[in-house]
Design an enzyme around this catalytic site. Structure first.
Site, short mmCIF file in Angstrom:
data_model
loop_
_atom_site.label_atom_id
_atom_site.label_comp_id
_atom_site.label_asym_id
_atom_site.label_seq_id
_atom_site.Cartn_x
_atom_site.Cartn_y
_atom_site.Cartn_z
N VAL A 37 0.88 -1.20 -0.02
CA VAL A 37 0.05 0.05 -0.02
C VAL A 37 0.89 1.33 0.20
O VAL A 37 0.36 2.35 -0.73
CB VAL A 37 -0.94 -0.06 1.38
CG1 VAL A 37 -1.32 1.30 1.54
CG2 VAL A 37 -2.14 -1.19 1.14
N ARG A 49 -22.23 -6.84 17.68
CA ARG A 49 -23.24 -6.63 18.59
C ARG A 49 -22.92 -7.20 20.03
O ARG A 49 -23.46 -6.33 21.10
CB ARG A 49 -24.64 -7.42 18.20
CG ARG A 49 -25.18 -7.10 16.97
CD ARG A 49 -26.26 -8.01 16.59
NE ARG A 49 -25.71 -9.12 15.97
CZ ARG A 49 -26.11 -10.06 14.83
NH1 ARG A 49 -27.19 -9.63 14.45
NH2 ARG A 49 -25.63 -10.90 14.55
N LYS A 106 -23.99 -8.18 -0.64
CA LYS A 106 -24.43 -8.03 -2.04
C LYS A 106 -26.02 -8.06 -1.89
O LYS A 106 -26.56 -7.25 -2.54
CB LYS A 106 -24.35 -9.52 -2.66
CG LYS A 106 -24.72 -10.63 -1.78
CD LYS A 106 -23.59 -11.22 -1.17
CE LYS A 106 -24.00 -12.21 -0.16
NZ LYS A 106 -22.95 -13.28 -0.11
N GLU A 130 -15.65 -6.45 -4.35
CA GLU A 130 -15.40 -7.61 -5.18
C GLU A 130 -15.92 -8.99 -4.22
O GLU A 130 -16.45 -9.97 -4.99
CB GLU A 130 -13.91 -7.92 -5.21
CG GLU A 130 -13.40 -9.00 -5.90
CD GLU A 130 -13.65 -9.16 -7.33
OE1 GLU A 130 -13.31 -8.17 -7.97
OE2 GLU A 130 -14.57 -10.09 -7.75
N VAL A 133 -19.73 -10.75 -4.82
CA VAL A 133 -19.99 -11.87 -5.79
C VAL A 133 -19.30 -13.13 -5.85
O VAL A 133 -17.81 -12.67 -6.14
CB VAL A 133 -20.20 -11.10 -7.17
CG1 VAL A 133 -20.58 -12.18 -8.19
CG2 VAL A 133 -21.12 -9.98 -7.12
N ILE A 137 -13.47 -15.55 -5.76
CA ILE A 137 -13.19 -15.28 -7.38
C ILE A 137 -13.11 -13.75 -7.75
O ILE A 137 -14.05 -13.21 -7.47
CB ILE A 137 -14.29 -15.96 -7.99
CG1 ILE A 137 -14.34 -17.54 -7.63
CG2 ILE A 137 -13.95 -16.05 -9.75
CD1 ILE A 137 -15.58 -18.29 -8.26
N GLY A 188 -19.72 -22.32 7.43
CA GLY A 188 -19.66 -20.75 7.26
C GLY A 188 -20.04 -20.21 5.86
O GLY A 188 -19.77 -19.23 5.38
N LYS A 206 -26.49 -11.28 -6.54
CA LYS A 206 -25.38 -11.53 -7.22
C LYS A 206 -25.49 -11.31 -8.71
O LYS A 206 -24.68 -10.61 -9.51
CB LYS A 206 -24.55 -12.67 -6.81
CG LYS A 206 -24.09 -12.79 -5.38
CD LYS A 206 -23.83 -14.06 -5.14
CE LYS A 206 -23.08 -14.53 -3.45
NZ LYS A 206 -23.02 -15.77 -3.10
P1 NDP Z 1 -21.77 -13.52 10.17
O1 NDP Z 1 -23.27 -13.61 10.74
O2 NDP Z 1 -20.91 -14.76 10.58
O3 NDP Z 1 -21.35 -12.12 10.79
C1 NDP Z 1 -21.94 -10.87 11.07
C2 NDP Z 1 -21.13 -9.89 12.06
O4 NDP Z 1 -21.63 -8.82 11.96
C3 NDP Z 1 -21.21 -10.54 13.38
O5 NDP Z 1 -19.84 -10.35 13.86
C4 NDP Z 1 -21.96 -9.83 14.19
O6 NDP Z 1 -21.92 -9.22 15.16
C5 NDP Z 1 -22.08 -8.33 13.25
N1 NDP Z 1 -23.22 -7.60 13.39
C6 NDP Z 1 -24.41 -8.05 12.80
N2 NDP Z 1 -25.35 -6.88 12.83
C7 NDP Z 1 -24.73 -5.94 13.46
C8 NDP Z 1 -25.28 -4.73 13.96
N3 NDP Z 1 -26.49 -4.51 13.97
N4 NDP Z 1 -24.29 -4.20 14.75
C9 NDP Z 1 -23.16 -4.39 14.90
N5 NDP Z 1 -22.44 -5.70 14.33
C10 NDP Z 1 -23.42 -6.46 13.79
O7 NDP Z 1 -21.93 -12.96 8.60
P2 NDP Z 1 -20.83 -13.47 7.58
O8 NDP Z 1 -19.48 -13.10 8.14
O9 NDP Z 1 -20.82 -14.84 7.16
O10 NDP Z 1 -21.03 -12.50 6.49
C11 NDP Z 1 -20.96 -11.23 6.48
C12 NDP Z 1 -21.37 -10.30 5.12
O11 NDP Z 1 -20.56 -11.01 4.18
C13 NDP Z 1 -22.48 -10.63 4.58
O12 NDP Z 1 -23.21 -9.52 4.14
C14 NDP Z 1 -22.62 -11.82 3.82
O13 NDP Z 1 -23.65 -11.82 2.70
C15 NDP Z 1 -21.05 -11.32 3.20
N6 NDP Z 1 -20.35 -12.64 2.78
C16 NDP Z 1 -20.50 -13.65 3.29
C17 NDP Z 1 -19.70 -14.70 2.82
C18 NDP Z 1 -19.64 -16.01 3.75
O14 NDP Z 1 -19.24 -17.01 2.92
N7 NDP Z 1 -19.84 -16.27 4.87
C19 NDP Z 1 -19.19 -14.69 1.29
C20 NDP Z 1 -19.47 -13.55 0.72
C21 NDP Z 1 -20.06 -12.30 1.22
P3 NDP Z 1 -21.89 -10.56 16.66
O15 NDP Z 1 -20.69 -11.22 16.22
O16 NDP Z 1 -21.84 -9.72 17.95
O17 NDP Z 1 -23.15 -11.00 16.44
N1 HSE Z 2 -24.12 -17.40 1.37
C1 HSE Z 2 -23.15 -17.19 0.14
C2 HSE Z 2 -23.08 -18.36 -0.47
C3 HSE Z 2 -21.92 -16.67 0.66
O1 HSE Z 2 -23.36 -19.48 -0.14
O2 HSE Z 2 -22.50 -18.29 -1.77
C4 HSE Z 2 -21.08 -16.30 -0.28
O3 HSE Z 2 -21.62 -14.95 -0.90
#
Ligand code: NDP
Ligand code: HSE
Length: 434
Positions: A37, A49, A106, A130, A133, A137, A188, A206
């Site tokens: 960077v 939360r 998304k 990125e 979707v 990838i 996950g 997506k």
């Molecule tokens: P998780 O549910 O595992 O994690 C969500 C996190 O956000 C938690 O740490 C939660 O806090 C925090 N959170 C949720 N709501 C609030 C709020 N109102 N205030 C403060 N913190 C909050 O989700 P993922 O990590 O799986 O996914 C996160 C994002 O990434 C989503 O948009 C998902 O669509 C996207 N994504 C996920 C993929 C996957 O494979 N999992 C792949 C690609 C995109 P706490 O831990 O305290 O509950």
């Molecule tokens: N829930 C999504 C999936 C995470 O299964 O493809 C990746 O965007």
């Protein structure tokens, strides 16, 4: 510009499956990231939360429930909390305070992307996505940047890891849908509410994002024809295999011409049969694959891990490095391009092939009656396979059609189901990929 300390302040919104891995990579690769960077990336806080929950490898002192305050003291805000609110308000607040934003959300982009793009544009900051979707990838950047000089005709692929994992497990291990979804959640891959995966909302979001980028047109999730996998049975999966095909949940965005001659695009997500020797059939587990057909480039294929913490974090970190470089060196990445403003055509003018499975009376003339209905609706038959059900005077008919419109096919199916000789229309599935 780097902060007075010479570093760039990074705020993380969310520390779940993806956020934990983003925090880990930011810490473990701090020296390499700084070299790439041109400034150190300092993780200044993580909004969650529950600040008391154990989070492996994460310094508890960084955790806060005050996301509103956190976004005002960062140069780069990484949103991996998911959902529409408070994510949207926090991203807008971050932009208002001059931060660049990286998001994996998304659902939010497909629901209200233009509001976010406009805010980023007005503030002169980057909004990168990125990871939104197909997980790890690189597909957003190639479509948005590498193919910016070409004319994309079609984007087709598997963009949801959970449903691909579920269909794969149903086909290979005989799991039922609920069991397979539970496994995907434990690994996950699934959204916080896995309905978003199995009902096709995630893939539709997506598809909307990819269509917007590919066709320089605003496409929201409401423009996407969506069918999930909950209507599929173990029997459908087994039948697919017995006919040399594999069931996949596909996202398709393509240029098309409506019956009245209107040129536009169609965007759809639905299960489809693909030949078992097609590259998409070989996409196993939570992997994703996307084909892009462009006028000059021809066909391109992108393949890799579509879900999961570390793969998604890789895509997030790539974006963090890009937007951070812009802050160090000046300049910005691409902004929204929606100049083409193509109409989104009605779903029933889409054209594809179909496989229709019927239970009919096993008596003379039945096949002729069914064939006559297909002919009346202008649907041409590619092949018919008949097998008898022992002792039941019932036959199973498996009809594969040539390309027909959704409208013609649904009219055909309605008429067939009204024939006295037809006991049941067992399934109607689209066939893609030759
Ligand atoms: P998780 O549910 O595992 O994690 C969500 C996190 O956000 C938690 O740490 C939660 O806090 C925090 N959170 C949720 N709501 C609030 C709020 N109102 N205030 C403060 N913190 C909050 O989700 P993922 O990590 O799986 O996914 C996160 C994002 O990434 C989503 O948009 C998902 O669509 C996207 N994504 C996920 C993929 C996957 O494979 N999992 C792949 C690609 C995109 P706490 O831990 O305290 O509950
Ligand atoms: N829930 C999504 C999936 C995470 O299964 O493809 C990746 O965007």
């Amino acid at each position: 510009m780097p902060h007075q300390s010479g570093s760039l302040r990074v705020a993380l919104l969310g520390c779940g499956v993806v956020g934990t891995q983003v925090a880990r990579l930011l810490t473990e690769q701090a020296d390499d990231l700084a070299a790439r960077v041109g400034a150190r990336l300092e993780l200044v806080g993580i909004a969650v939360r529950d600040t008391t929950a154990e989070r492996e490898g994460v310094d508890p002192a960084l955790l806060t429930q005050d996301a509103d305050e956190l976004v005002t003291r960062a140069d780069v805000v990484v949103e991996v909390m998911g959902g529409i609110e408070p994510a949207r308000t926090l991203i807008l607040r971050a932009i208002e305070h001059g931060a660049s934003v990286v998001t994996a959300n998304k659902a939010l982009l497909a629901a209200d992307g233009p509001t976010l793009y406009a805010a980023a544009d007005a503030a002169g900051v980057d909004l990168y996505f990125e990871a939104a979707v197909a997980g790890a990838i690189p597909i957003v950047r190639p479509v948005r940047e590498s193919l910016a000089g070409d004319r994309v005709q079609r984007v087709l692929g598997i963009v949801n890891g959970t449903t691909n994992y579920v269909l794969d497990k149903m086909a290979t291990d005989g799991l039922d849908l609920d069991q397979a979804v539970k496994e995907a959640q434990a690994l996950g891959y699934a959204e916080a509410d896995p309905t978003a995966d199995v009902e096709g909302y995630d893939a539709a979001a997506k598809a909307a994002i990819l269509a917007s980028l590919a066709f320089h047109t605003r496409v929201s999730i409401d423009d996407v024809h969506r069918e999930g996998i909950t209507g599929l049975t173990a029997d459908d999966v087994a039948w697919a295999a017995s006919t040399g095909r594999t069931l996949k949940l596909l996202a398709i965005a393509e240029r098309n011409t409506a019956d009245d001659g209107t040129e536009g695009i169609q965007v759809r997500v639905h299960p489809a049969l693909v030949p078992s020797d097609h590259p998409l059939a070989g996409v196993r587990g939570a992997f994703n694959a996307v084909f892009v057909e462009a006028e000059a480039a021809g066909e391109l294929m992108f393949y890799g891990r579509g879900a999961g913490g570390a793969p998604t974090a890789s895509a997030v970190l790539g974006d963090v490095v890009s937007v951070a470089r812009h802050r160090v060196l000046g300049g910005r990445g691409p902004v929204e391009s929606s100049y083409a403003d193509l109409p989104v055509l009605p779903a029933d003018s889409a054209r594809t092939r179909y496989q229709v499975r019927l239970e009919v009376r096993d008596q003379p003339g039945v096949l002729a009656q069914v064939a006559a209905v297909l002919a009346e609706h202008g649907v041409s038959i590619e092949s018919v396979r008949q097998s008898a059900v022992p002792d039941d005077h019932v036959a199973l008919l498996l009809i594969t059609t040539h390309t027909a419109s959704e409208r013609a096919l649904s009219g055909t199916v309605e008429a067939i189901s009204g024939l006295d000789v037809v006991r049941a229309v067992v399934s109607v599935l689209r066939v893609e990929g030759a």
